[in-house]
Scaffold this motif. Sequence first.
Motif, short mmCIF file in Angstrom:
data_model
loop_
_atom_site.label_atom_id
_atom_site.label_comp_id
_atom_site.label_asym_id
_atom_site.label_seq_id
_atom_site.Cartn_x
_atom_site.Cartn_y
_atom_site.Cartn_z
N VAL A 23 4.26 49.40 40.43
CA VAL A 23 3.63 48.24 39.78
C VAL A 23 4.11 48.13 38.34
O VAL A 23 4.43 47.04 37.86
CB VAL A 23 2.09 48.34 39.86
CG1 VAL A 23 1.43 47.31 38.96
CG2 VAL A 23 1.63 48.16 41.29
N SER A 24 4.19 49.24 37.65
CA SER A 24 4.66 49.25 36.27
C SER A 24 6.08 48.71 36.19
O SER A 24 6.40 47.88 35.33
CB SER A 24 4.59 50.67 35.73
OG SER A 24 5.11 50.72 34.43
N THR A 27 6.12 44.98 36.88
CA THR A 27 5.54 44.25 35.76
C THR A 27 6.57 44.08 34.64
O THR A 27 6.71 43.01 34.06
CB THR A 27 4.28 44.96 35.23
OG1 THR A 27 3.33 45.06 36.30
CG2 THR A 27 3.65 44.22 34.08
N LYS A 30 9.13 41.52 35.68
CA LYS A 30 8.58 40.16 35.56
C LYS A 30 8.60 39.70 34.10
O LYS A 30 8.95 38.56 33.80
CB LYS A 30 7.15 40.14 36.10
CG LYS A 30 6.51 38.79 36.03
CD LYS A 30 5.08 38.82 36.54
CE LYS A 30 4.39 37.50 36.30
NZ LYS A 30 2.96 37.57 36.58
N LEU A 31 8.24 40.59 33.19
CA LEU A 31 8.25 40.25 31.76
C LEU A 31 9.66 39.92 31.30
O LEU A 31 9.88 38.91 30.60
CB LEU A 31 7.67 41.42 30.96
CG LEU A 31 7.67 41.27 29.45
CD1 LEU A 31 6.75 40.11 29.04
CD2 LEU A 31 7.21 42.55 28.80
#
Length: 40
Positions: A23-24, A27, A30-31
């Motif tokens: 997930v990290s 994320t 995505k950023l």
Amino acid sequence: MGTDQLRELKRLQKENERLRWAVSDLTLDKLILSEAARGV
């Protein structure tokens, strides 16, 4: 807590850690992609 329960707990803790890393990582991806899309 029995031996089987402790073994299952350890397995679930490892899986949880693996999923947190995933997930990290996603994320962060995505950023980076959203900033690239904005032209930053």
